[in-house]
Design a protein around this motif. Structure first.
Motif, short mmCIF file in Angstrom:
data_model
loop_
_atom_site.label_atom_id
_atom_site.label_comp_id
_atom_site.label_asym_id
_atom_site.label_seq_id
_atom_site.Cartn_x
_atom_site.Cartn_y
_atom_site.Cartn_z
N THR A 107 -0.73 -1.21 -4.04
CA THR A 107 0.21 -2.27 -3.70
C THR A 107 1.35 -2.32 -4.71
OG1 THR A 107 -1.60 -3.56 -2.74
CG2 THR A 107 0.44 -4.76 -3.28
N PRO A 108 2.62 -2.28 -4.23
CA PRO A 108 3.76 -2.36 -5.16
C PRO A 108 3.73 -3.67 -5.94
CG PRO A 108 4.47 -1.71 -2.95
CD PRO A 108 3.04 -2.13 -2.83
N SER A 109 4.11 -3.57 -7.21
CA SER A 109 4.17 -4.76 -8.06
C SER A 109 5.22 -4.53 -9.13
CB SER A 109 2.81 -5.01 -8.72
OG SER A 109 2.51 -3.96 -9.63
N LYS A 166 6.33 1.75 -7.72
CA LYS A 166 6.13 2.90 -6.84
C LYS A 166 4.67 3.35 -6.89
CE LYS A 166 10.80 4.79 -6.93
NZ LYS A 166 11.62 6.00 -7.22
N PRO A 167 3.82 2.70 -6.13
CA PRO A 167 2.39 3.05 -6.18
C PRO A 167 2.16 4.48 -5.70
CG PRO A 167 2.82 1.57 -4.34
CD PRO A 167 4.09 1.64 -5.15
N PRO A 168 1.07 5.08 -6.15
CA PRO A 168 0.80 6.48 -5.79
C PRO A 168 0.41 6.63 -4.33
CG PRO A 168 -1.07 5.55 -6.96
CD PRO A 168 0.01 4.51 -7.00
N ARG A 169 0.45 7.87 -3.86
CA ARG A 169 0.01 8.19 -2.50
C ARG A 169 -1.47 8.58 -2.56
NH1 ARG A 169 -0.59 12.55 1.20
NH2 ARG A 169 -0.60 13.98 -0.55
N ASP A 222 -1.90 11.09 4.65
CA ASP A 222 -0.62 10.61 5.17
C ASP A 222 -0.76 9.32 5.98
OD1 ASP A 222 0.96 12.59 4.07
OD2 ASP A 222 0.49 14.00 5.66
N THR A 223 -1.97 8.96 6.32
CA THR A 223 -2.14 7.75 7.15
C THR A 223 -2.72 6.59 6.35
OG1 THR A 223 -4.36 8.49 7.82
CG2 THR A 223 -2.51 9.14 9.22
N VAL A 224 -2.58 6.62 5.03
CA VAL A 224 -3.18 5.60 4.19
C VAL A 224 -2.62 4.21 4.52
CG1 VAL A 224 -3.52 4.80 1.84
CG2 VAL A 224 -3.48 7.23 2.32
N HIS A 225 -3.49 3.24 4.56
CA HIS A 225 -3.02 1.85 4.65
C HIS A 225 -3.86 1.00 3.71
CE1 HIS A 225 -6.45 1.90 7.46
NE2 HIS A 225 -6.56 0.63 7.20
N VAL A 226 -3.29 -0.12 3.30
CA VAL A 226 -4.01 -1.03 2.41
C VAL A 226 -4.66 -2.10 3.26
CG1 VAL A 226 -3.81 -2.62 0.49
CG2 VAL A 226 -2.34 -0.60 0.58
N PRO A 227 -5.99 -2.15 3.26
CA PRO A 227 -6.69 -3.13 4.11
C PRO A 227 -6.31 -4.56 3.73
CG PRO A 227 -8.24 -1.53 3.19
CD PRO A 227 -6.94 -1.33 2.51
#
Length: 491
Positions: A106-108, A113-116, A486-491
């Motif tokens: 999560t950006p903060s 720039k959070p990692p992939r 490539d399809t990462v999402h943050v729950p």
């Protein structure tokens, strides 16, 4: 250039943890695009991981490996059977892992720039964490710290249970052999791991093996040259891709495993070995949890004394209730060893508590390694070309002993089906004559075995070099990891 963040979840046992850290170092050293977050699950009674991570952080030149400590969980797992404890612990930590990885992505202000996130790499006992990886939409890889042959055995046993409805627990006292695809020779039931034959623990094993099949790939700490038949069999079978990337060894020694008072007796041990003739010493070491009853200790002592061979013996005290680490002092040695043993053998032997195993095996005075047959120890034995004598005790060690004695023809047997329930005793006592026979057989290792061992030692080293089989397999693994995620999402 795509960068890839890998989340590694080691199990809290130091042998598994240290091996996975060697894998982590190998991954970041090989490819500048790879960064790693290691999520540490601790056992309250074991300080070795703390010492290990401190030494790793202090000595590491890489800024691309970071450690995240999970909070101590209050879930009560203390009443679980030892083999169930780890899966209960991992289950209880899933919410914490999800929370920390979410923060990582999560950006903060501190992390604009959070990692992939590319994937999760999970220790074999942490396979339940596949659920967390699935929530983030990334693949999982299992790091399997035993042999390729044993992975094939587990898959085959799970198939027998699930597809052919074989009750494996009814095999416990059966004198039979099974054809296992990853083995050339039939495998006797007497060397099956106890956990596969118990109604209490078999469900845990089957659960983990089923989860292995859900992974995108399984990373094996072995090489084609050592386990050619097993690796080819797994590579040609249905199921997850396999990547043999070993032998992955901590060749700089075990900085985490020091005396209970914080002292490190490495120097005294190595100086003693320096004074011994080349290829003259029997080294006895049974892993971080390898201890014996007082009766068995006395039989080992008598065997060593009667054999007349020089010896270095790592003697560990059985754990008291609630203990995991159990090093010994001189008073304990005097208490459990035969009267006068230390005095009579002072010129040819040395009894120690902690053993710097890698340094010892690399020393030219070592001729034979009497081992519990943990897979890491077997790989070290091959790497350094030291003949092995097998004395397995628990987990998959009986299977490993069969593999190195019968399947690979690299070792001699002291007692291949020596067995005790994990950390609970119930052991038989081997007599001094049987142990002495094994010692002498190992010290007089036949030329054919020795030649084969030396050849495999050279081949296992070449496998890790550029162009080697494991080097190439690791390149394939990194490539597959980096194109994932490539399809990462943050729950």
């Amino acid at each position: 250039m795509k960068k890839a963040e890998l989340v590694l979840v080691p199990s809290p046992g130091i042998g598994h943890f240290a091996s996975m850290m060697e894998l982590a170092k190998l991954l970041v050293d090989r490819d500048d695009r790879v960064s790693i977050t290691v999520i540490i699950i601790r056992l309250a009674l074991d300080s070795k991981i703390s010492r290990y991570t401190e030494s790793l952080t202090a000595s590491s030149k890489s800024t691309r490996i970071q450690f995240i400590d999970l909070p101590s969980d209050k879930t009560n797992t203390s009443n679980d059977h030892p083999s169930k404890f780890i899966t209960s612990l991992i289950e209880s930590q899933k919410p914490h892992v999800k929370e920390f990885v979410s923060k990582l992505l999560t950006p903060s202000e501190l992390n604009p720039k959070p990692p992939r996130l590319a994937c999760f790499v999970l220790d074999m006992f942490c396979a339940g964490m596949i659920d967390v990886a699935n929530e983030f939409g990334v693949p999982s890889y299992i790091y399997f710290t035993s042999s390729a042959a044993f992975l094939g055995f587990q898959f085959h046993m799970q198939d027998l249970h699930d597809k052919q409805e074989v009750d494996l627990t009814e095999l416990k006292d059966v004198d039979a052999e099974f054809e296992i695809p990853t083995l050339v020779n039939p495998l006797p039931v007497k060397v099956f791991p106890s956990v596969m034959l118990s109604k209490d623990t078999l469900p845990v094993v089957l659960y983990l093996v089923r989860r292995f099949r859900e992974a995108k790939g399984i990373i094996l700490n072995t090489c084609e040259e050592v386990e050619s038949h097993a690796v080819k069999c797994l590579s040609n079978s249905e199921g997850p891709a396999v990547y043999q990337v070993g032998p992955i060894l901590n060749l700089k020694g075990d900085a985490y495993d020091v005396g209970s008072d914080g002292s490190n007796s490495n120097r005294d041990i190595m100086l003693w070995l320096d004074d011994q003739p080349p290829s003259s010493v029997v080294f006895l070491c049974f892993g971080s949890m390898g201890s014996f009853s007082v009766d068995q200790v006395k039989e080992i002592a008598l065997a060593l004394e009667h054999s007349g061979h020089r010896f270095l013996w790592s003697l560990r005290k059985p754990p008291s209730e609630g203990e995991i680490g159990f090093l010994v002092d001189h008073a304990y040695q005097q208490e459990v060893l035969p009267d006068g043993f230390l005095d009579r053998t002072a010129k040819i032997g040395k009894v120690i508590a902690w053993a710097p195993q890698v340094d010892v095996l690399a020393h030219p005075s070592i001729r034979e390694f009497i081992s519990h047959c943990g897979w890491n120890s077997i790989l070290e034995s091959v790497w350094f070309g030291v003949p092995l004598a097998t004395w397995p005790m628990y987990a998959e060690q009986q299977f490993n002993a069969f593999e190195v004695v019968v399947e690979l023809g690299l070792a001699v047997e002291i007692k291949m089906d020596y067995r005790r329930e994990f950390l609970t005793g119930n052991e038989i006592t081997l007599g001094a004559k049987e142990i002495e026979r094994g010692i002498k057989s190992g010290m007089e290792h036949d030329g054919h075995k020795l030649k084969r061992l030396k050849e495999l030692s050279e081949k296992s080293r070449k496998a890790m070099m550029e162009g080697g089989s494991s080097f190439s397999s690791l390149s394939r693994l990194i490539k597959d990891m980096i194109i994932a995620g490539d399809t990462v999402h943050v729950p």
